[in-house]
Design a protein around this motif. Structure first.
Motif, PDB file in Angstrom:
ATOM      1  N   LEU A 156       0.807  -1.218   0.000  1.00  0.00           N
ATOM      2  CA  LEU A 156       0.000   0.000   0.000  1.00  0.00           C
ATOM      3  C   LEU A 156       0.836   1.262   0.000  1.00  0.00           C
ATOM      4  CD1 LEU A 156      -2.804  -0.945   2.515  1.00  0.00           C
ATOM      5  CD2 LEU A 156      -2.864  -0.995   0.042  1.00  0.00           C
TER       6      LEU A 156
ATOM      7  N   THR B 218      -3.892   5.939   2.975  1.00  0.00           N
ATOM      8  CA  THR B 218      -4.995   5.556   2.091  1.00  0.00           C
ATOM      9  C   THR B 218      -5.543   4.186   2.470  1.00  0.00           C
ATOM     10  OG1 THR B 218      -4.040   6.823   0.261  1.00  0.00           O
ATOM     11  CG2 THR B 218      -5.663   5.138  -0.305  1.00  0.00           C
TER      12      THR B 218
ATOM     13  N   CYS C 185      -7.617   0.636   1.934  1.00  0.00           N
ATOM     14  CA  CYS C 185      -7.776  -0.361   0.888  1.00  0.00           C
ATOM     15  C   CYS C 185      -9.042  -1.149   1.211  1.00  0.00           C
ATOM     16  CB  CYS C 185      -6.572  -1.290   0.851  1.00  0.00           C
ATOM     17  SG  CYS C 185      -6.303  -2.112  -0.723  1.00  0.00           S
TER      18      CYS C 185
ATOM     19  N   LYS D 154      -7.638   0.384  -3.790  1.00  0.00           N
ATOM     20  CA  LYS D 154      -7.425   1.585  -2.993  1.00  0.00           C
ATOM     21  C   LYS D 154      -8.666   2.480  -3.048  1.00  0.00           C
ATOM     22  CE  LYS D 154      -2.390   1.831  -3.245  1.00  0.00           C
ATOM     23  NZ  LYS D 154      -1.216   2.649  -3.624  1.00  0.00           N
TER      24      LYS D 154
ATOM     25  N   SER E 232      -9.202   6.142  -1.994  1.00  0.00           N
ATOM     26  CA  SER E 232      -8.621   7.375  -1.470  1.00  0.00           C
ATOM     27  C   SER E 232      -9.670   8.272  -0.815  1.00  0.00           C
ATOM     28  CB  SER E 232      -7.905   8.144  -2.588  1.00  0.00           C
ATOM     29  OG  SER E 232      -8.820   8.490  -3.616  1.00  0.00           O
TER      30      SER E 232
END
Length: 566
Positions: free
Chosen positions: A11, A452, A454, A463, A465
């Motif tokens: 990540l 961020t 997941c 992901k 965001s």
């Protein structure tokens, strides 16, 4: 149960090597703001307002200053110098904002029907916005926001910059020219009633938006619980789930500047040659963007506003009517005078603790958080909602469970921390190391997470965001409020502010400075010429003389000079 979540290494943020202005990505869509102001809370607060929007990525602000001490002729700015305008312009210069903020005298209208001292504020705002449309078009802007000086544009995603602001307006359909923006209303908590203060910095609580969006559409279930409540009556605050709005709730708008005949329609909407935007199916709701409204935080402004309103005003309803009548009653013989007016203000505008009505409530419940899972997390979207803290899952861990009405009989959702792995998870099995969403962050409180998230979308980990967790404030009556710290935009460094002023905002960190540092640009001669030409539209001989002078000057400049003729 899906596959195990990705590791922290999987990540790590990906560097694409593209800046906000790279040729591959393209420059952000240029947006402008128009406002009319009399700087009631103070020039310093107005300058802060301008700094905030420049830092957020607004290209140009058209600031029309209304000085009640200066009387102007119909349809034109006063020929007399305005002390207030000069003070505002001086403040903008000292803040390095004079290139991004064009401070102008508000345009006067026909003689007032209400007698000396009466001003039709809405008509004045419409005139100023019409002038701003002309100027923004001359500068090749794409959108114009028409907002007040007690309102802030707020990006709900993690990015607070010109690129994110551009993406918010770019989501509008090509045929839409009126972009509707949901407003949230501030709940004042500052205790010193008569003092003028910078409420943009001090106030962080906002009433949640109930039931409807600004365009009249219903708030969908699981729609961003940080700011919205599904169902309920906007006028009553969803039966006590949040405090009701005292001012308007139908939002504000941005107008698309390439729309033929674009014009302001009051202070909340834009119309065009196609007519009303809603009837023409040319109205969209902004996504990822809301408006923070601080309507009555300044007591003196509130006192003046409702002292001059009368029953003929179109807004004679709700708090507007109650405040007007309360002031009338207090000013009558034996009505209690200013003390009674201040008492009414405390009871209706300020957040009072029910256990002691002499002091505003400062109770903030850190044991409630709002969890938002965006559409990209489709199978897990239902987990959005308000969560309340339960017990620690292990030493140093924290656990929250969702406390929505649907949780009484339906599936349960939890938010928990695994401290030895620096993991936060959302899922159905608290304490586990896998779930529906995961983030690797050493934050000890979920609202402090900056990494961020997941999310497992049913097939793979993706992901997200836009996924976020934020604090929820609660008062003594249990009503919920969004917690928004607008000052973080300036403290983060403000790329837009640096571009406009040539330096970072106060408090920016050194890594941000190095990452965003650019040479301070010279004067934009083409922009200056376009502004002057637009101002001379109604004076053809002067326009032709000015253009001839600019062309002659450009012809004299050697190749490679900074003078550019558009």
């Amino acid at each position: 149960m899906g596959p195990p979540p990705p590791s922290a290494g999987d990540l790590e943020p990906e560097e694409d090597g593209l800046s906000e202005e790279s040729p591959t990505r393209g420059p952000p869509t240029r947006v402008a703001v128009a406002t009319t102001s009399c700087a009631a809370p103070g020039v310093d607060v107005l300058v802060w307002w301008a700094r905030y929007h420049v830092a957020l990525g607004v290209d140009t602000i058209y600031l029309y200053v209304h000085d009640p001490s200066v009387v102007a002729q119909k349809g034109a700015a006063s020929k007399d110098p305005s002390p207030l305008l000069e003070e505002v312009q001086r403040g903008l210069r000292e803040a390095g904002l004079d290139r991004a903020v064009l401070a102008l005298p508000a345009l006067a209208g026909p003689p007032p029907k209400g007698g000396a001292g009466f001003v039709d504020v809405v008509a004045m705002q419409e005139r100023d916005a019409t002038d701003a449309i002309r100027r923004a078009r001359a500068q090749s802007m794409a959108w114009l926001f028409h907002i007040d000086d007690d309102e802030l544009l707020h990006l709900t995603g993690p990015e607070k910059n010109a690129a994110a602001l551009g993406r918010a307006v770019d989501r509008a359909r090509a045929k839409a020219f009126n972009l509707r923006i949901d407003n949230l209303e501030c709940q004042r908590t500052f205790e010193d009633v008569p003092s003028a203060y910078n409420f943009f910095e001090r106030e962080t609580r906002f009433k949640l938006r109930v039931g409807l969006h600004a365009d009249g559409a219903q708030v969908a279930r699981h729609h961003d619980p940080r700011y919205y409540i599904h169902g309920g009556n906007p006028a009553s605050g969803a039966d006590g789930a949040t405090a009701p709005f005292l001012s308007y709730w139908n939002g504000k708008s941005a107008g698309r500047l390439d729309e033929p005949g674009l014009r302001p329609c009051g202070v909340h909407f834009f119309a065009s040659a196609r007519g009303d935007a809603a009837r023409a199916d040319a109205q969209d709701k902004a996504e990822g963007l809301v408006l923070l409204h601080y309507p009555f935080c300044h007591f003196a402004t509130w006192r003046h506003k409702f002292n001059v309103l009368d029953a003929t005003q179109r807004s004679d309803w709700g708090h507007y009517r109650a405040a007007r009548l309360a002031i009338v009653d207090a000013c009558a013989p034996g009505g209690g005078g200013e003390a009674a007016i201040e008492s009414f203000y405390k009871e209706t505008v300020m957040l009072l603790d029910e256990r002691d009505d002499a002091k505003p409530s400062r109770k903030t419940s850190k044991d409630h958080v709002a969890v938002f899972l965006p559409e990209v997390a489709a199978p897990q979207h239902w987990r959005s909602g308000t969560y309340v803290q339960t017990d620690d899952t292990s030493e140093g861990g924290r656990c929250y469970h969702r406390c929505e009405k649907a949780d009484r009989d339906g599936p349960k959702s939890f938010l928990w921390r695994v401290p030895d792995k620096n993991m936060w998870l959302v899922g159905s099995t608290p304490g586990a190391t896998t779930g529906a969403a995961v983030v690797y962050d050493d934050a000890t409180s979920p609202s402090l997470i900056t990494a961020t998230w997941c999310v497992f979308d049913g097939d793979e980990w993706v992901k997200a965001s836009e996924m976020a967790v934020s604090d929820v404030a609660r008062d003594a009556a249990g009503r919920r409020y969004a917690v928004v710290d607008a000052g973080c935009v300036l403290r983060a460094g403000g790329g837009g502010l640096q571009k406009a002023t040539g330096h970072l905002a106060t408090g920016a960190s050194e890594p941000v400075s190095k990452r965003r540092e650019r040479p301070r640009p010279g004067p934009d001669h083409a922009k200056l010429a376009s502004v002057v030409l637009a101002a001379l539209d109604a004076h053809a001989p002067y326009r032709e003389c000015f253009w001839a002078a600019v062309s002659a000057a450009a012809a004299r400049e050697p190749p490679g000079s900074s003078v550019v003729v558009a």
